[in-house]
Each structure stands twice: as structure tokens, then as C-alpha cells.
Motif scaffolding. Structure first.
Motif, mmCIF file in Angstrom:
data_model
loop_
_atom_site.group_PDB
_atom_site.id
_atom_site.type_symbol
_atom_site.label_atom_id
_atom_site.label_comp_id
_atom_site.label_asym_id
_atom_site.label_seq_id
_atom_site.Cartn_x
_atom_site.Cartn_y
_atom_site.Cartn_z
ATOM 1 N N THR A 144 0.822 -1.209 0.000
ATOM 2 C CA THR A 144 0.000 0.000 0.000
ATOM 3 C C THR A 144 0.851 1.251 0.000
ATOM 4 O OG1 THR A 144 -0.209 -0.129 2.409
ATOM 5 C CG2 THR A 144 -1.999 -1.052 1.092
ATOM 6 N N SER A 145 1.963 1.268 0.710
ATOM 7 C CA SER A 145 2.797 2.468 0.723
ATOM 8 C C SER A 145 3.507 2.656 -0.609
ATOM 9 C CB SER A 145 3.815 2.415 1.871
ATOM 10 O OG SER A 145 4.700 1.328 1.693
ATOM 11 N N ASN B 194 2.088 2.009 -3.409
ATOM 12 C CA ASN B 194 1.068 2.410 -4.363
ATOM 13 C C ASN B 194 0.526 3.815 -4.120
ATOM 14 O OD1 ASN B 194 0.941 0.177 -6.060
ATOM 15 N ND2 ASN B 194 -0.283 -0.950 -4.599
ATOM 16 N N LEU B 195 0.408 4.245 -2.875
ATOM 17 C CA LEU B 195 -0.223 5.528 -2.582
ATOM 18 C C LEU B 195 0.570 6.305 -1.535
ATOM 19 C CD1 LEU B 195 -3.926 4.352 -2.270
ATOM 20 C CD2 LEU B 195 -2.922 5.592 -4.176
ATOM 21 N N THR B 196 0.664 7.608 -1.748
ATOM 22 C CA THR B 196 1.272 8.471 -0.743
ATOM 23 C C THR B 196 0.182 8.916 0.237
ATOM 24 O OG1 THR B 196 0.852 10.510 -1.976
ATOM 25 C CG2 THR B 196 2.926 9.338 -2.451
ATOM 26 N N GLU C 245 -2.108 11.468 -1.454
ATOM 27 C CA GLU C 245 -3.062 10.820 -2.360
ATOM 28 C C GLU C 245 -4.185 10.166 -1.569
ATOM 29 O OE1 GLU C 245 -0.676 9.266 -6.242
ATOM 30 O OE2 GLU C 245 -0.079 8.420 -4.296
ATOM 31 N N CYS C 246 -3.855 9.536 -0.467
ATOM 32 C CA CYS C 246 -4.868 8.889 0.373
ATOM 33 C C CYS C 246 -5.865 9.919 0.891
ATOM 34 C CB CYS C 246 -4.224 8.149 1.542
ATOM 35 S SG CYS C 246 -3.390 6.633 1.084
ATOM 36 N N LEU D 19 -8.103 11.025 -2.017
ATOM 37 C CA LEU D 19 -9.029 9.962 -2.388
ATOM 38 C C LEU D 19 -10.113 9.766 -1.333
ATOM 39 C CD1 LEU D 19 -6.538 7.383 -3.908
ATOM 40 C CD2 LEU D 19 -8.200 8.786 -5.144
ATOM 41 N N LEU E 189 -11.445 4.906 -8.579
ATOM 42 C CA LEU E 189 -10.450 4.433 -7.615
ATOM 43 C C LEU E 189 -9.703 3.215 -8.153
ATOM 44 C CD1 LEU E 189 -9.362 4.881 -4.719
ATOM 45 C CD2 LEU E 189 -11.085 3.266 -3.951
ATOM 46 N N TYR F 275 -7.460 4.399 -10.974
ATOM 47 C CA TYR F 275 -6.362 5.218 -10.455
ATOM 48 C C TYR F 275 -5.276 4.339 -9.841
ATOM 49 C CZ TYR F 275 -3.794 8.830 -8.029
ATOM 50 O OH TYR F 275 -2.792 9.665 -7.596
ATOM 51 N N ILE F 276 -5.687 3.400 -9.010
ATOM 52 C CA ILE F 276 -4.704 2.563 -8.320
ATOM 53 C C ILE F 276 -4.019 1.587 -9.274
ATOM 54 C CG2 ILE F 276 -4.476 0.712 -6.609
ATOM 55 C CD1 ILE F 276 -6.518 2.250 -4.898
ATOM 56 N N ARG G 266 -1.825 6.059 -11.870
ATOM 57 C CA ARG G 266 -0.713 6.631 -11.122
ATOM 58 C C ARG G 266 0.599 5.886 -11.337
ATOM 59 N NH1 ARG G 266 1.595 5.014 -6.806
ATOM 60 N NH2 ARG G 266 1.898 7.110 -6.052
#
Length: 152
Positions: free
Chosen positions: A12-13, A15-17, A20-21, A24, A49, A52-53, A57
């Protein structure tokens, strides 16, 4: 168990900062609070979502063959990825079930969305196309439909 939690955190880290979290989550809350006027909005947000994931991104350049064999429990990293794929599609099916109650069509739509994402990942090099992803995305859809039925 510790290794599985570490792999989930790592996945998860990667994939998303945090920023961003936050964005979202705010967009998700806006979609949720406007669901009475626009019943389709939470489902549209869920599709956004997912795209995007899985695609938007990620930078292009990931070149690997398509994985056509199932890997259900080879190590904690693969299991964490499978679990995250399952969780990713739960909001889609939950919100779709609230908007349109045809469960079979929701599962078919999620399956097709998952296949499209995997094909686009392969074509654009923005991830690795994997049959496990399709399987666990579809299972996540079934779980979301089941949960929506239990809560309703």
C-alpha cells in the motif's frame, strides 16, 4: 502473520502516498454524501479508484510476461497482493448493489473491468497482467455483494 502485515504495508505504501490517500478519502466522502441525489456517484468513484490505483498513477515501463498460472499461497508478498486486490473491488460491488440490484450483472461488470485493467496494464506497461488479479478482483466483488446484502 507479521510477514503478511509487512507485505500489506509495503504494497500500500508503494502504491499511494499520504497526500493521495487524503485526496481519495475526501473524494470518496463527497461521493458518499451526495449519493441520495446522484445514486451512480459512489459507483463511478469506485471505478475511478480502481483505475487510479491499477493504471493511472503508475509509470509506464513495466515489461513482464502475462502470468497465466494461479499463485494462491507461495509467499506473504503474493498473498498480500491477492488480499489487496480482493479489498479493492469490495466498494465497487457494494455501491453497485445499492444502485442497481442485479448481482449477476455486477459480477460480470467487475470481471470485465478487471480484465480491461489487466489488458491495459500489459499494453501500456503500467503494471503486470496477472490472472490472480482477475480472480481476486472478482472474489472481492462477490464479497462486496454479500456484505451489502447482509447489512441491508
Amino acid at each position: 502473520m507479521r510477514e503478511l502485515l509487512h507485505q500489506i504495508h509495503y504494497s500500500t505504501s508503494a502504491n499511494l502516498t499520504v497526500g493521495e490517500c487524503v485526496i481519495l478519502i475526501v473524494l470518496g466522502l463527497l461521493a458518499w454524501f451526495n449519493r441520495k441525489d446522484r445514486q451512480w456517484l459512489p459507483t463511478a468513484y469506485s471505478v475511478f479508484l480502481i483505475l487510479y490505483i491499477t493504471l493511472l498513477r503508475r509509470a509506464p515501463g513495466y515489461n513482464e510476461n502475462i502470468r497465466l498460472h494461479l499463485k494462491l499461497w507461495p509467499n506473504a508478498g503474493v498473498w498480500a497482493g491477492n488480499l489487496l486486490n480482493l479489498i479493492l473491488y469490495v466498494p465497487f460491488s457494494w455501491t453497485s448493489q445499492r444502485w442497481k440490484a442485479n448481482r449477476k450483472r455486477i459480477v460480470i461488470a467487475a470481471f470485465m473491468l478487471s480484465v480491461c485493467c489487466e489488458v491495459l496494464q500489459y499494453i501500456t506497461g503500467r503494471g503486470m497482467a496477472d490472472v490472480n488479479d482477475i480472480l481476486f478482483n472478482t472474489l472481492g466483488t462477490a464479497v462486496g455483494i454479500w456484505l451489502a446484502g447482509k447489512v441491508a
